[in-house]
Design a protein around this motif. Structure first.
Motif, PDB file in Angstrom:
ATOM      1  N   ILE A 126       0.833  -1.203   0.000  1.00 53.86           N
ATOM      2  CA  ILE A 126       0.000   0.000   0.000  1.00 53.86           C
ATOM      3  C   ILE A 126       0.869   1.255   0.000  1.00 53.86           C
ATOM      4  O   ILE A 126       0.585   2.225  -0.707  1.00 53.86           O
ATOM      5  N   ASP A 127       1.963   1.247   0.766  1.00 53.02           N
ATOM      6  CA  ASP A 127       2.891   2.385   0.766  1.00 53.02           C
ATOM      7  C   ASP A 127       3.470   2.604  -0.633  1.00 53.02           C
ATOM      8  O   ASP A 127       3.601   3.743  -1.077  1.00 53.02           O
ATOM      9  N   SER A 128       3.809   1.522  -1.318  1.00 50.41           N
ATOM     10  CA  SER A 128       4.338   1.642  -2.686  1.00 50.41           C
ATOM     11  C   SER A 128       3.291   2.257  -3.613  1.00 50.41           C
ATOM     12  O   SER A 128       3.615   3.096  -4.463  1.00 50.41           O
ATOM     13  N   MET A 129       2.049   1.848  -3.456  1.00 44.11           N
ATOM     14  CA  MET A 129       0.968   2.415  -4.263  1.00 44.11           C
ATOM     15  C   MET A 129       0.800   3.910  -3.974  1.00 44.11           C
ATOM     16  O   MET A 129       0.618   4.713  -4.902  1.00 44.11           O
ATOM     17  N   ARG A 130       0.888   4.293  -2.707  1.00 46.79           N
ATOM     18  CA  ARG A 130       0.792   5.718  -2.344  1.00 46.79           C
ATOM     19  C   ARG A 130       1.910   6.523  -3.009  1.00 46.79           C
ATOM     20  O   ARG A 130       1.688   7.637  -3.484  1.00 46.79           O
ATOM     21  N   ILE A 131       3.115   5.970  -3.009  1.00 38.71           N
ATOM     22  CA  ILE A 131       4.257   6.659  -3.619  1.00 38.71           C
ATOM     23  C   ILE A 131       4.027   6.851  -5.113  1.00 38.71           C
ATOM     24  O   ILE A 131       4.268   7.938  -5.661  1.00 38.71           O
ATOM     25  N   LEU A 132       3.548   5.808  -5.801  1.00 37.68           N
ATOM     26  CA  LEU A 132       3.284   5.920  -7.236  1.00 37.68           C
ATOM     27  C   LEU A 132       2.206   6.964  -7.525  1.00 37.68           C
ATOM     28  O   LEU A 132       2.349   7.787  -8.437  1.00 37.68           O
ATOM     29  N   ILE A 133       1.131   6.945  -6.750  1.00 37.18           N
ATOM     30  CA  ILE A 133       0.042   7.909  -6.938  1.00 37.18           C
ATOM     31  C   ILE A 133       0.537   9.326  -6.640  1.00 37.18           C
ATOM     32  O   ILE A 133       0.266  10.273  -7.392  1.00 37.18           O
ATOM     33  N   ALA A 134       1.285   9.490  -5.550  1.00 42.55           N
ATOM     34  CA  ALA A 134       1.815  10.809  -5.187  1.00 42.55           C
ATOM     35  C   ALA A 134       2.772  11.322  -6.262  1.00 42.55           C
ATOM     36  O   ALA A 134       2.775  12.522  -6.570  1.00 42.55           O
ATOM     37  N   GLY A 135       3.562  10.442  -6.837  1.00 40.86           N
ATOM     38  CA  GLY A 135       4.476  10.841  -7.911  1.00 40.86           C
ATOM     39  C   GLY A 135       3.727  11.363  -9.118  1.00 40.86           C
ATOM     40  O   GLY A 135       4.108  12.379  -9.714  1.00 40.86           O
ATOM     41  N   LYS A 136       2.646  10.695  -9.472  1.00 41.73           N
ATOM     42  CA  LYS A 136       1.839  11.141 -10.618  1.00 41.73           C
ATOM     43  C   LYS A 136       1.193  12.491 -10.320  1.00 41.73           C
ATOM     44  O   LYS A 136       1.206  13.390 -11.168  1.00 41.73           O
ATOM     45  N   ILE A 137       0.661  12.660  -9.111  1.00 40.34           N
ATOM     46  CA  ILE A 137       0.053  13.940  -8.732  1.00 40.34           C
ATOM     47  C   ILE A 137       1.110  15.051  -8.740  1.00 40.34           C
ATOM     48  O   ILE A 137       0.878  16.145  -9.267  1.00 40.34           O
ATOM     49  N   ALA A 138       2.275  14.778  -8.159  1.00 43.08           N
ATOM     50  CA  ALA A 138       3.350  15.780  -8.096  1.00 43.08           C
ATOM     51  C   ALA A 138       3.748  16.225  -9.499  1.00 43.08           C
ATOM     52  O   ALA A 138       3.962  17.419  -9.744  1.00 43.08           O
ATOM     53  N   ARG A 139       3.831  15.282 -10.399  1.00 50.24           N
ATOM     54  CA  ARG A 139       4.224  15.600 -11.777  1.00 50.24           C
ATOM     55  C   ARG A 139       3.127  16.399 -12.483  1.00 50.24           C
ATOM     56  O   ARG A 139       3.410  17.403 -13.140  1.00 50.24           O
ATOM     57  N   ASN A 140       1.878  15.956 -12.343  1.00 51.85           N
ATOM     58  CA  ASN A 140       0.771  16.630 -13.038  1.00 51.85           C
ATOM     59  C   ASN A 140       0.473  18.008 -12.464  1.00 51.85           C
ATOM     60  O   ASN A 140       0.150  18.934 -13.205  1.00 51.85           O
ATOM     61  N   GLU A 141       0.558  18.149 -11.143  1.00 50.51           N
ATOM     62  CA  GLU A 141       0.199  19.412 -10.493  1.00 50.51           C
ATOM     63  C   GLU A 141       1.406  20.288 -10.164  1.00 50.51           C
ATOM     64  O   GLU A 141       1.254  21.370  -9.611  1.00 50.51           O
ATOM     65  N   LYS A 142       2.610  19.771 -10.470  1.00 49.41           N
ATOM     66  CA  LYS A 142       3.861  20.514 -10.243  1.00 49.41           C
ATOM     67  C   LYS A 142       3.951  21.053  -8.820  1.00 49.41           C
ATOM     68  O   LYS A 142       4.160  22.242  -8.575  1.00 49.41           O
ATOM     69  N   ARG A 143       3.775  20.112  -7.858  1.00 54.57           N
ATOM     70  CA  ARG A 143       3.843  20.490  -6.442  1.00 54.57           C
ATOM     71  C   ARG A 143       4.358  19.317  -5.617  1.00 54.57           C
ATOM     72  O   ARG A 143       4.355  18.181  -6.061  1.00 54.57           O
TER      73      ARG A 143
END
Length: 111
Positions: free
Chosen positions: A85-102
């Motif tokens: 689950i932690d790995s999934m959170r990291i992947l999702i957070a990475g996508k959000i960080a890239r898309n939202e530039k934050r």
């Protein structure tokens, strides 16, 4: 053991993210696309550095499938579900960080 704290996307011509751990260390992941080396891990520390090329992705994939089969046969997870689950959170957070530039705090991601 250090746990991921937050994720930030780096400006680059390719996908690049930084995972900042709660102890302050940084894990950087770069997806370079079509390059000769299929997988490389570089480790940098206070006392030196080392680089490791992994060319045999098939064996890693086969081992993952073996663990999956073992999980089904034994009716219990081969790996700690919380780490998955932690790995999934990291992947999702990475996508959000890239898309939202934050910067995205890992505790923002609820699964």
């Amino acid at each position: 053991k250090a746990k991921a704290s937050h994720i930030a996307a780096f400006e680059a011509d390719h996908p690049s993210i930084g995972i900042t751990m709660d102890n302050g260390s940084l894990v950087q992941i770069d997806c370079l696309g079509e390059v000769p080396k299929t997988f490389r891990v570089d480790i940098w520390g206070d006392k030196g550095s080392s680089g490791h090329d992994i060319f045999d992705n098939f064996t890693m994939f086969r081992r993952m499938l073996w663990h999956f089969g073992w999980s089904i046969k034994n009716r219990k997870p081969a790996f700690d579900p919380e780490k998955t689950i932690d790995s999934m959170r990291i992947l999702i957070a990475g996508k959000i960080a890239r898309n939202e530039k934050r910067k995205v705090m890992l505790n923002e991601i609820q699964l």
